[in-house]
Structure formats: C-alpha cells, structure tokens
Design a protein around this motif. Structure first.
Motif, short mmCIF file in Angstrom:
data_model
loop_
_atom_site.label_atom_id
_atom_site.label_comp_id
_atom_site.label_asym_id
_atom_site.label_seq_id
_atom_site.Cartn_x
_atom_site.Cartn_y
_atom_site.Cartn_z
N LEU A 264 64.96 98.37 -16.64
CA LEU A 264 63.53 97.67 -15.27
C LEU A 264 63.84 98.56 -14.09
CD1 LEU A 264 63.60 94.48 -17.00
CD2 LEU A 264 61.28 96.10 -17.01
N ALA A 265 63.98 99.34 -13.99
CA ALA A 265 64.24 100.30 -13.32
C ALA A 265 63.05 100.40 -12.36
CB ALA A 265 65.86 101.80 -12.63
N GLY A 266 63.23 100.52 -10.69
CA GLY A 266 62.17 100.98 -10.11
C GLY A 266 60.97 99.40 -9.50
N ARG A 267 61.56 98.66 -10.82
CA ARG A 267 60.22 97.59 -11.15
C ARG A 267 58.58 97.87 -9.91
NH1 ARG A 267 63.83 91.94 -8.86
NH2 ARG A 267 65.40 92.40 -10.74
N ASP A 268 58.05 98.62 -10.46
CA ASP A 268 56.78 98.72 -10.18
C ASP A 268 55.25 98.15 -11.33
OD1 ASP A 268 57.51 100.87 -11.85
OD2 ASP A 268 57.31 102.38 -10.94
N ARG A 269 54.61 98.94 -10.97
CA ARG A 269 53.50 98.72 -12.24
C ARG A 269 54.33 98.93 -13.83
NH1 ARG A 269 49.11 96.12 -9.33
NH2 ARG A 269 49.03 96.14 -7.44
N TYR A 270 53.80 100.02 -13.54
CA TYR A 270 54.31 101.29 -14.93
C TYR A 270 55.33 100.39 -15.68
CZ TYR A 270 55.87 103.80 -19.11
OH TYR A 270 56.00 104.32 -19.97
N THR A 271 56.69 99.85 -14.47
CA THR A 271 57.10 99.24 -15.42
C THR A 271 57.07 97.28 -16.06
OG1 THR A 271 58.93 99.96 -14.26
CG2 THR A 271 60.00 98.06 -15.39
N GLN A 272 55.64 96.95 -14.81
CA GLN A 272 55.36 94.97 -15.23
C GLN A 272 54.56 95.60 -16.53
OE1 GLN A 272 53.89 93.55 -11.83
NE2 GLN A 272 53.33 92.00 -13.21
N ARG A 273 54.02 96.46 -16.60
CA ARG A 273 52.84 96.83 -17.81
C ARG A 273 53.55 96.96 -18.59
NH1 ARG A 273 48.40 101.36 -16.69
NH2 ARG A 273 47.47 99.49 -15.12
N LEU B 65 56.45 95.54 -19.75
CA LEU B 65 57.21 94.59 -19.87
C LEU B 65 56.38 93.84 -20.51
CD1 LEU B 65 59.11 92.09 -20.42
CD2 LEU B 65 58.63 92.43 -17.46
N LEU B 66 54.75 94.28 -20.19
CA LEU B 66 53.84 93.10 -20.93
C LEU B 66 53.30 93.84 -21.79
CD1 LEU B 66 51.57 92.12 -17.49
CD2 LEU B 66 53.09 90.68 -18.64
N ARG B 67 53.09 94.63 -22.27
CA ARG B 67 53.22 95.55 -23.23
C ARG B 67 54.19 95.17 -24.80
NH1 ARG B 67 53.85 100.87 -23.41
NH2 ARG B 67 55.88 100.40 -24.12
N ASP B 68 55.31 95.00 -24.47
CA ASP B 68 56.77 94.18 -25.24
C ASP B 68 56.26 93.03 -24.98
OD1 ASP B 68 57.58 97.08 -24.95
OD2 ASP B 68 59.21 96.70 -23.47
N VAL B 69 56.20 91.64 -24.33
CA VAL B 69 56.08 90.45 -24.51
C VAL B 69 54.85 90.20 -25.46
CG1 VAL B 69 55.28 88.57 -23.21
CG2 VAL B 69 56.78 90.57 -21.90
N ARG C 140 45.19 89.44 -19.95
CA ARG C 140 43.93 88.55 -19.11
C ARG C 140 44.63 89.79 -17.71
NH1 ARG C 140 41.10 87.20 -22.00
NH2 ARG C 140 40.59 85.39 -22.37
N PRO C 141 43.91 90.24 -16.73
CA PRO C 141 42.39 89.85 -16.92
C PRO C 141 42.35 90.85 -17.86
CG PRO C 141 43.38 91.28 -15.49
CD PRO C 141 44.02 90.25 -15.52
N SER C 142 43.00 92.19 -18.58
CA SER C 142 42.12 93.05 -18.94
C SER C 142 43.82 94.11 -19.70
CB SER C 142 41.46 93.62 -18.56
OG SER C 142 42.06 94.51 -17.86
N ARG C 143 43.41 94.95 -20.81
CA ARG C 143 44.61 95.94 -21.21
C ARG C 143 44.66 96.44 -20.53
NH1 ARG C 143 47.09 97.53 -26.05
NH2 ARG C 143 45.90 96.10 -27.46
N ARG C 144 44.03 97.29 -19.51
CA ARG C 144 43.97 98.10 -18.87
C ARG C 144 44.82 97.58 -17.35
NH1 ARG C 144 38.99 102.30 -16.97
NH2 ARG C 144 41.19 103.85 -17.35
N ARG C 145 44.68 96.04 -17.34
CA ARG C 145 45.15 95.86 -15.81
C ARG C 145 45.99 94.63 -16.15
NH1 ARG C 145 42.09 95.44 -10.12
NH2 ARG C 145 44.10 95.30 -9.74
#
Length: 142
Positions: free
Chosen positions: A1-10, A12-16, A32-37
C-alpha cells in the motif's frame, strides 16, 4: 500500500469488494457512488446467515470505506452494520472524529443520532486483515 494514492485506494476497495463477495450472507456487493469513482463498498446482508444465528432484522447492509489522510501513518476506515428498517447503525471507526476515545472506536447510532461510543482496539495491520477481524467481531458486538 505504498504511496497511499487514489489508485491504491481503488485497488483496496476492489479487494474489499472481492472479499465481501465471498462472505456468507453478503449479496449484491457494489461500489458507491460508482465503480469508476468508488468511495465505499456496500453489501446487502442476510443477518441470519452472516451472524450464524437467528436475528430480529430481516435485512441489513454493510458499508465499508477506507481512506488515507495526509500526515497519518495508518488507514482510516468506517466499517458499518446498518439496519435501515430500524434506523440503526453500529460501526467500527478508525478516524480523528473522537480523539478522546483514541484512534479507533465503536459507535451506535439510532435514528441518525449517536447514542453510544466506546474505545475499540487499534489494529495496526493490512486493511484486509482489519476487515476480516472487524467482520468477525460484529456478531458479538451486535
């Protein structure tokens, strides 16, 4: 999870999302609100199956959010059990909202108003390990 940027958050949410798809009792897992965001992962829950015990409510929902605030060395999260028919929410929150309770607390809301809060154990682990631990703690907490 290095960097903690939006890509990392996205990611992580995919893994969740993938983890909840495999969780007994979880159905209709979505972003929510969407798969894209994505900001949250939400799943409808069959409480009896999820809790492995009979339960009063026929439906519930899990709402999960992880985020990475600047200047903090760990993830913030909210892992909430929501019962819309009873207007009830029970959640594990690791954030800066209630510093008097420490970095993590469990909160009960009724009719959108907090009615109880207690300090909870701070888990310094990978977010998916935290998610697994908190999901296992819900039956006792509920």
């Amino acid at each position: 999870l290095a960097g903690r940027d939006r890509y990392t958050q996205r990611t992580l949410l995919r893994d969740v999302h993938d983890r909840l798809t495999r969780q007994a009792g979880c159905e209709d897992v979505r972003y929510r609100p969407s798969r894209r965001r994505p900001r949250y992962v939400i799943a409808d829950v069959d409480p009896t199956t999820f809790l492995s015990n009979s339960y009063d409510a026929e439906t519930a929902r899990l709402e999960i959010r992880f985020w990475y605030p600047a200047g903090v060395d760990y993830e913030y999260y909210r892992i909430n059990w929501v019962e819309p028919d009873r207007n009830l929410m029970l959640g594990f929150h690791q954030d800066a909202d209630h510093p008097d309770l420490g970095p993590c607390h469990i909160q009960l809301n009724y009719e959108d108003t907090p009615v109880d809060r207690h300090s909870a154990t701070f888990l310094d682990a990978h977010p998916l390990a935290i998610l697994d631990d908190r999901l296992q703690q819900f039956p006792a907490a509920i």
